[in-house]
Design an enzyme around this catalytic site. Structure first.
Site, PDB file in Angstrom:
ATOM      1  N   ASP A  57       0.893  -0.991   0.065  1.00  0.00           N
ATOM      2  CA  ASP A  57      -0.163   0.186  -0.047  1.00  0.00           C
ATOM      3  C   ASP A  57       1.008   1.144  -0.185  1.00  0.00           C
ATOM      4  O   ASP A  57       2.122   1.098  -0.506  1.00  0.00           O
ATOM      5  CB  ASP A  57      -0.948   0.142   1.091  1.00  0.00           C
ATOM      6  CG  ASP A  57      -0.516   0.124   2.387  1.00  0.00           C
ATOM      7  OD1 ASP A  57       1.021   0.198   2.548  1.00  0.00           O
ATOM      8  OD2 ASP A  57      -1.170   0.278   3.477  1.00  0.00           O
ATOM      9  N   CYS A  98       3.225  -3.103   4.204  1.00  0.00           N
ATOM     10  CA  CYS A  98       2.362  -2.142   4.498  1.00  0.00           C
ATOM     11  C   CYS A  98       3.114  -1.493   5.914  1.00  0.00           C
ATOM     12  O   CYS A  98       4.164  -1.853   6.175  1.00  0.00           O
ATOM     13  CB  CYS A  98       0.935  -2.528   4.955  1.00  0.00           C
ATOM     14  SG  CYS A  98       0.341  -3.657   6.291  1.00  0.00           S
ATOM     15  N   THR A 133       2.557  -1.580   9.115  1.00  0.00           N
ATOM     16  CA  THR A 133       2.753  -2.364  10.171  1.00  0.00           C
ATOM     17  C   THR A 133       2.953  -4.016   9.927  1.00  0.00           C
ATOM     18  O   THR A 133       3.452  -4.789  10.649  1.00  0.00           O
ATOM     19  CB  THR A 133       1.690  -2.435  11.112  1.00  0.00           C
ATOM     20  OG1 THR A 133       0.345  -3.035  10.472  1.00  0.00           O
ATOM     21  CG2 THR A 133       1.464  -1.233  12.025  1.00  0.00           C
ATOM     22  N   GLY A 134       2.648  -4.264   8.558  1.00  0.00           N
ATOM     23  CA  GLY A 134       2.481  -5.706   8.366  1.00  0.00           C
ATOM     24  C   GLY A 134       1.112  -6.280   8.541  1.00  0.00           C
ATOM     25  O   GLY A 134       0.902  -7.416   7.952  1.00  0.00           O
ATOM     26  N   HIS A 191      10.674 -23.393  10.051  1.00  0.00           N
ATOM     27  CA  HIS A 191       9.695 -24.245  10.730  1.00  0.00           C
ATOM     28  C   HIS A 191       8.319 -23.770  10.277  1.00  0.00           C
ATOM     29  O   HIS A 191       7.324 -24.750  10.552  1.00  0.00           O
ATOM     30  CB  HIS A 191       9.815 -23.658  12.232  1.00  0.00           C
ATOM     31  CG  HIS A 191      10.890 -23.875  13.081  1.00  0.00           C
ATOM     32  ND1 HIS A 191      11.314 -23.513  14.276  1.00  0.00           N
ATOM     33  CD2 HIS A 191      11.944 -24.734  12.610  1.00  0.00           C
ATOM     34  CE1 HIS A 191      12.192 -24.233  14.741  1.00  0.00           C
ATOM     35  NE2 HIS A 191      12.749 -24.656  13.634  1.00  0.00           N
ATOM     36  N   HIS A 202       7.594 -30.435  11.670  1.00  0.00           N
ATOM     37  CA  HIS A 202       7.075 -29.024  11.491  1.00  0.00           C
ATOM     38  C   HIS A 202       5.951 -28.948  10.206  1.00  0.00           C
ATOM     39  O   HIS A 202       5.050 -28.262  10.296  1.00  0.00           O
ATOM     40  CB  HIS A 202       8.019 -28.019  10.901  1.00  0.00           C
ATOM     41  CG  HIS A 202       9.160 -27.859  12.007  1.00  0.00           C
ATOM     42  ND1 HIS A 202       9.084 -26.962  13.214  1.00  0.00           N
ATOM     43  CD2 HIS A 202      10.571 -28.063  12.042  1.00  0.00           C
ATOM     44  CE1 HIS A 202      10.119 -27.098  13.895  1.00  0.00           C
ATOM     45  NE2 HIS A 202      11.066 -27.595  13.256  1.00  0.00           N
TER      46      HIS A 202
HETATM   47  C1  RB5 Z   1      -1.734   2.917   6.429  1.00  0.00           C
HETATM   48  O1  RB5 Z   1      -1.501   4.010   7.208  1.00  0.00           O
HETATM   49  C2  RB5 Z   1      -1.509   1.823   7.561  1.00  0.00           C
HETATM   50  O2  RB5 Z   1      -2.475   1.734   8.270  1.00  0.00           O
HETATM   51  C3  RB5 Z   1      -1.346   0.414   6.891  1.00  0.00           C
HETATM   52  O3  RB5 Z   1      -0.047   0.737   5.886  1.00  0.00           O
HETATM   53  C4  RB5 Z   1      -0.927  -0.828   7.551  1.00  0.00           C
HETATM   54  O4  RB5 Z   1      -0.294  -0.646   8.634  1.00  0.00           O
HETATM   55  C5  RB5 Z   1      -2.450  -1.731   7.933  1.00  0.00           C
HETATM   56  O5  RB5 Z   1      -2.163  -2.755   8.675  1.00  0.00           O
END
Ligand code: RB5
Length: 147
Positions: free
Chosen positions: A10, A67, A69-70, A100, A135
């Site tokens: 994103d 993104c 935080t992932g 694993h 695993h």
């Molecule tokens: C975008 O601001 C942020 O919320 C998105 O990239 C992501 O971290 C969501 O999980």
């Protein structure tokens, strides 16, 4: 023939995606850039679902999502059968996610890893083999509700 690796992000992962695209090419992979193509605000599921669908169908063996935080990317990608999307923030965890957990989608928290670490994570994810054995028993239980 070089493996074709799909990658998508994103807006929060856009710059890191651009960096990793170059790193993947240097490592000898063919890259399929599935967007986003600018830092304009976007919705992460619009990128996670198409990439995860490629892994689910077998069109791609593995893929990379980014993104902020992932987390959002991993939630969406993990709705697809056979997809094991791992949020990874260190090279060591990348190794375990493969050896694993047989992760087939790498999800990077772009706002919380350096470019240097992101490349090291990517390299470990791509170079580490699944150990199988005990695993594999555990990974196989993920897709079934009962043990
Ligand atoms: C975008 O601001 C942020 O919320 C998105 O990239 C992501 O971290 C969501 O999980």
């Amino acid at each position: 023939m070089a493996e074709r690796i799909p990658i998508a992000s994103d807006h929060a992962g856009f710059e890191m995606k651009e960096h990793l695209r170059g790193a993947l090419e240097k490592m000898g992979y063919e890259v399929e850039d599935m967007g986003t193509y600018s830092s304009a605000s976007t919705d992460y599921p619009d990128y996670a679902h198409p990439l995860a669908a490629k892994v689910e169908s077998g069109e791609a063996q593995r893929g990379v999502l980014l993104c902020g935080t992932g987390l959002g990317m991993s939630y969406a990608a993990n709705r697809h059968h056979g997809v094991r999307a791992a949020v990874v923030w260190s090279p060591e965890i990348a190794t375990f996610a493969r050896s694993h957990n047989d992760a087939n989608v790498l999800v990077l928290p772009a706002r919380f890893v350096s470019e240097e670490d992101a490349v090291a994570i990517l390299k470990n994810f791509l170079d580490t083999r699944f150990e199988g054995g005990r695993h594999a028993t555990r990974v196989n239980k993920i897709e079934t509700e009962t043990a």
